[in-house]
Design a protein around this motif. Structure first.
Motif, PDB file in Angstrom:
ATOM      1  N   LEU A 142     -12.932 -11.625  -3.714  1.00 38.19           N
ATOM      2  CA  LEU A 142     -12.411 -10.280  -3.928  1.00 38.19           C
ATOM      3  C   LEU A 142     -12.483  -9.893  -5.403  1.00 38.19           C
ATOM      4  O   LEU A 142     -12.311 -10.732  -6.287  1.00 38.19           O
ATOM      5  CB  LEU A 142     -10.958 -10.205  -3.457  1.00 38.19           C
ATOM      6  CG  LEU A 142     -10.715 -10.521  -1.973  1.00 38.19           C
ATOM      7  CD1 LEU A 142      -9.221 -10.561  -1.675  1.00 38.19           C
ATOM      8  CD2 LEU A 142     -11.404  -9.484  -1.087  1.00 38.19           C
ATOM      9  N   LYS A 147     -10.837  -9.036   4.140  1.00 37.28           N
ATOM     10  CA  LYS A 147     -11.843  -7.986   3.963  1.00 37.28           C
ATOM     11  C   LYS A 147     -11.264  -6.592   4.176  1.00 37.28           C
ATOM     12  O   LYS A 147     -11.865  -5.594   3.779  1.00 37.28           O
ATOM     13  CB  LYS A 147     -13.008  -8.215   4.924  1.00 37.28           C
ATOM     14  CG  LYS A 147     -13.795  -9.493   4.638  1.00 37.28           C
ATOM     15  CD  LYS A 147     -14.917  -9.677   5.652  1.00 37.28           C
ATOM     16  CE  LYS A 147     -15.678 -10.970   5.390  1.00 37.28           C
ATOM     17  NZ  LYS A 147     -16.757 -11.194   6.402  1.00 37.28           N
ATOM     18  N   THR A 197       0.843  -1.193   0.000  1.00 35.91           N
ATOM     19  CA  THR A 197       0.000   0.000   0.000  1.00 35.91           C
ATOM     20  C   THR A 197       0.880   1.245   0.000  1.00 35.91           C
ATOM     21  O   THR A 197       2.106   1.163   0.078  1.00 35.91           O
ATOM     22  CB  THR A 197      -0.912   0.020   1.237  1.00 35.91           C
ATOM     23  OG1 THR A 197      -0.118  -0.208   2.417  1.00 35.91           O
ATOM     24  CG2 THR A 197      -1.985  -1.059   1.147  1.00 35.91           C
ATOM     25  N   GLY A 224      -5.857   2.226  -2.875  1.00 38.18           N
ATOM     26  CA  GLY A 224      -5.883   0.794  -3.130  1.00 38.18           C
ATOM     27  C   GLY A 224      -4.628   0.070  -2.697  1.00 38.18           C
ATOM     28  O   GLY A 224      -3.902   0.504  -1.796  1.00 38.18           O
ATOM     29  N   SER A 225      -4.369  -1.055  -3.364  1.00 36.68           N
ATOM     30  CA  SER A 225      -3.248  -1.911  -2.983  1.00 36.68           C
ATOM     31  C   SER A 225      -2.788  -2.748  -4.176  1.00 36.68           C
ATOM     32  O   SER A 225      -3.458  -2.800  -5.209  1.00 36.68           O
ATOM     33  CB  SER A 225      -3.672  -2.850  -1.840  1.00 36.68           C
ATOM     34  OG  SER A 225      -4.768  -3.659  -2.253  1.00 36.68           O
ATOM     35  N   GLU A 268      -9.718 -13.993  -6.355  1.00 40.95           N
ATOM     36  CA  GLU A 268     -11.132 -14.019  -6.732  1.00 40.95           C
ATOM     37  C   GLU A 268     -11.881 -15.148  -6.037  1.00 40.95           C
ATOM     38  O   GLU A 268     -13.078 -15.014  -5.730  1.00 40.95           O
ATOM     39  CB  GLU A 268     -11.269 -14.131  -8.248  1.00 40.95           C
ATOM     40  CG  GLU A 268     -10.839 -12.851  -8.974  1.00 40.95           C
ATOM     41  CD  GLU A 268     -10.881 -12.973 -10.486  1.00 40.95           C
ATOM     42  OE1 GLU A 268     -10.963 -11.929 -11.161  1.00 40.95           O
ATOM     43  OE2 GLU A 268     -10.808 -14.116 -10.994  1.00 40.95           O
ATOM     44  N   HIS A 273      -9.142  -1.430  -1.533  1.00 36.53           N
ATOM     45  CA  HIS A 273      -9.544  -1.520  -2.937  1.00 36.53           C
ATOM     46  C   HIS A 273      -9.204  -0.233  -3.667  1.00 36.53           C
ATOM     47  O   HIS A 273      -9.200   0.840  -3.050  1.00 36.53           O
ATOM     48  CB  HIS A 273     -11.048  -1.792  -3.024  1.00 36.53           C
ATOM     49  CG  HIS A 273     -11.433  -3.179  -2.628  1.00 36.53           C
ATOM     50  ND1 HIS A 273     -11.762  -4.160  -3.537  1.00 36.53           N
ATOM     51  CD2 HIS A 273     -11.522  -3.767  -1.411  1.00 36.53           C
ATOM     52  CE1 HIS A 273     -12.069  -5.275  -2.895  1.00 36.53           C
ATOM     53  NE2 HIS A 273     -11.918  -5.060  -1.595  1.00 36.53           N
ATOM     54  N   PRO A 274      -8.929  -0.348  -4.994  1.00 31.35           N
ATOM     55  CA  PRO A 274      -8.894  -1.565  -5.795  1.00 31.35           C
ATOM     56  C   PRO A 274      -7.658  -2.420  -5.499  1.00 31.35           C
ATOM     57  O   PRO A 274      -6.584  -1.896  -5.229  1.00 31.35           O
ATOM     58  CB  PRO A 274      -8.848  -1.030  -7.232  1.00 31.35           C
ATOM     59  CG  PRO A 274      -8.196   0.303  -7.113  1.00 31.35           C
ATOM     60  CD  PRO A 274      -8.656   0.870  -5.804  1.00 31.35           C
ATOM     61  N   ILE A 275      -7.859  -3.732  -5.567  1.00 36.58           N
ATOM     62  CA  ILE A 275      -6.771  -4.687  -5.359  1.00 36.58           C
ATOM     63  C   ILE A 275      -6.208  -5.039  -6.740  1.00 36.58           C
ATOM     64  O   ILE A 275      -6.952  -5.489  -7.617  1.00 36.58           O
ATOM     65  CB  ILE A 275      -7.277  -5.954  -4.655  1.00 36.58           C
ATOM     66  CG1 ILE A 275      -7.919  -5.595  -3.311  1.00 36.58           C
ATOM     67  CG2 ILE A 275      -6.151  -6.956  -4.475  1.00 36.58           C
ATOM     68  CD1 ILE A 275      -8.660  -6.743  -2.659  1.00 36.58           C
ATOM     69  N   ARG A 276      -4.932  -4.848  -6.917  1.00 37.32           N
ATOM     70  CA  ARG A 276      -4.319  -5.040  -8.235  1.00 37.32           C
ATOM     71  C   ARG A 276      -3.382  -6.250  -8.243  1.00 37.32           C
ATOM     72  O   ARG A 276      -2.643  -6.484  -7.298  1.00 37.32           O
ATOM     73  CB  ARG A 276      -3.536  -3.788  -8.642  1.00 37.32           C
ATOM     74  CG  ARG A 276      -4.371  -2.511  -8.643  1.00 37.32           C
ATOM     75  CD  ARG A 276      -3.500  -1.284  -8.877  1.00 37.32           C
ATOM     76  NE  ARG A 276      -4.274  -0.041  -8.802  1.00 37.32           N
ATOM     77  CZ  ARG A 276      -4.491   0.638  -7.678  1.00 37.32           C
ATOM     78  NH1 ARG A 276      -3.995   0.179  -6.535  1.00 37.32           N
ATOM     79  NH2 ARG A 276      -5.195   1.759  -7.691  1.00 37.32           N
ATOM     80  N   VAL A 335     -10.707  -8.068  -8.404  1.00 41.39           N
ATOM     81  CA  VAL A 335      -9.305  -7.779  -8.692  1.00 41.39           C
ATOM     82  C   VAL A 335      -9.183  -6.975  -9.986  1.00 41.39           C
ATOM     83  O   VAL A 335      -9.782  -7.318 -11.008  1.00 41.39           O
ATOM     84  CB  VAL A 335      -8.485  -9.082  -8.830  1.00 41.39           C
ATOM     85  CG1 VAL A 335      -7.009  -8.766  -9.062  1.00 41.39           C
ATOM     86  CG2 VAL A 335      -8.645  -9.949  -7.590  1.00 41.39           C
ATOM     87  N   ASP A 336      -8.401  -5.921  -9.930  1.00 43.72           N
ATOM     88  CA  ASP A 336      -8.034  -5.162 -11.130  1.00 43.72           C
ATOM     89  C   ASP A 336      -6.830  -5.862 -11.747  1.00 43.72           C
ATOM     90  O   ASP A 336      -5.714  -5.765 -11.240  1.00 43.72           O
ATOM     91  CB  ASP A 336      -7.686  -3.722 -10.746  1.00 43.72           C
ATOM     92  CG  ASP A 336      -7.160  -2.900 -11.932  1.00 43.72           C
ATOM     93  OD1 ASP A 336      -7.057  -3.454 -13.042  1.00 43.72           O
ATOM     94  OD2 ASP A 336      -6.838  -1.713 -11.730  1.00 43.72           O
TER      95      ASP A 336
END
Length: 263
Positions: A168, A145, A132, A190-191, A164, A149-152, A170-171
């Motif tokens: 979750l 949880k 992050t 996000g992260s 997924e 977001h967005p989780i990349r 996912v980007d």
């Protein structure tokens, strides 16, 4: 005038020469392992230097193959293409891949790869962490949880499916970890789920220095393998022997230390 005996002798010698050349080429082909790998840097495990494959994973594989009398021919290419080419039998093996059921339909993995968290026949164990922005003051505590977001994660990588499966979103529009890190900095939220070694390497560059936080608790730990195409001409016994030699090579502390120092 050349006698018929001389002509027959010359003919026999020619036949012997042709056979020697043929079987020599055949032996060379059987001892050469054709390998494909991802063109994106996955530092320090698989990287590309001057258009050629390198990295700790490839060092382990090449050392194991050499110990058994094999040579390797490595080509770098987009990850999805590498998998598709292996599926079609154009390459003997992939460097490297974690286990998933879809890949197992066209790739042979060592025994236990599907069930063992830390396989004896892995090339290496790799951890994934949540990264992050430094100012977010976030640390992953094991609760998915809470991941910002967005989780990349990179497109085509199995880690996307792993995330997924946990429900979750996912980007995965980017093809590499570095592009995802750039998106994190640009979008300022996000992260990124990535290997810590990659982030530490990037953090030595001014563009990323003191801008990222690596969570101390890993999100996941996975075994990475040297799987073979099911269409490879290598026998099952030859594949098993190579996986066993990879295990021995990985357990060679001096070799592993020397390899790590290179990257």
């Amino acid at each position: 005038m050349v006698s018929s005996v001389s002509r027959n002798t010359a003919y026999r010698l020619l036949i012997v020469l042709v056979y020697c050349v043929f079987f020599s080429a055949l032996a060379k082909a059987e001892s050469e392992i054709k390998i494909c790998m991802d063109e994106n840097d996955w530092h320090p495990f698989t990287i590309v230097k001057d258009g050629k494959g390198a990295g700790i994973h490839l060092d382990i594989i090449n050392k194991a193959l050499s110990n058994l009398g094999y040579t390797s021919k490595v080509r770098v290419m987009p990850w999805k293409r590498c998998l598709n080419e292996a599926k079609r039998g154009h390459f003997d093996a992939v460097a490297t891949a974690s286990f998933n059921q879809t890949r197992a339909e066209f790739l042979d993995y060592p025994k236990g790869a599907a069930t063992e968290h830390k396989s004896d026949y892995r090339v290496m164990q790799v951890e994934y962490v949540v990264v992050t922005l430094r100012g977010d003051d976030y640390q992953f505590d094991g609760d998915i949880k809470t991941i910002p977001h967005p989780i990349r994660a990179p497109r085509g990588y199995s880690i996307v499916g792993d995330l997924e499966k946990q429900g979750l979103i996912v980007d995965d529009n980017a093809a590499s970890d570095e592009v995802n890190i750039k998106k994190l900095l640009r979008e300022d939220r996000g992260s990124v789920v990535v290997i810590p070694e990659m982030v530490r390497m990037l953090s030595r560059q001014p563009a990323y220095r003191n801008k990222l936080t690596i969570s101390e608790i890993p999100w996941k730990s996975k075994s990475y393998f040297f799987p073979f195409s099911k269409l490879s001409s290598l026998s099952d016994s030859a594949k098993s022997l190579i996986w066993s030699e990879i295990k021995k090579t990985r357990e060679d502390a001096l070799f592993m230390s020397q390899s790590a120092e290179k990257y």
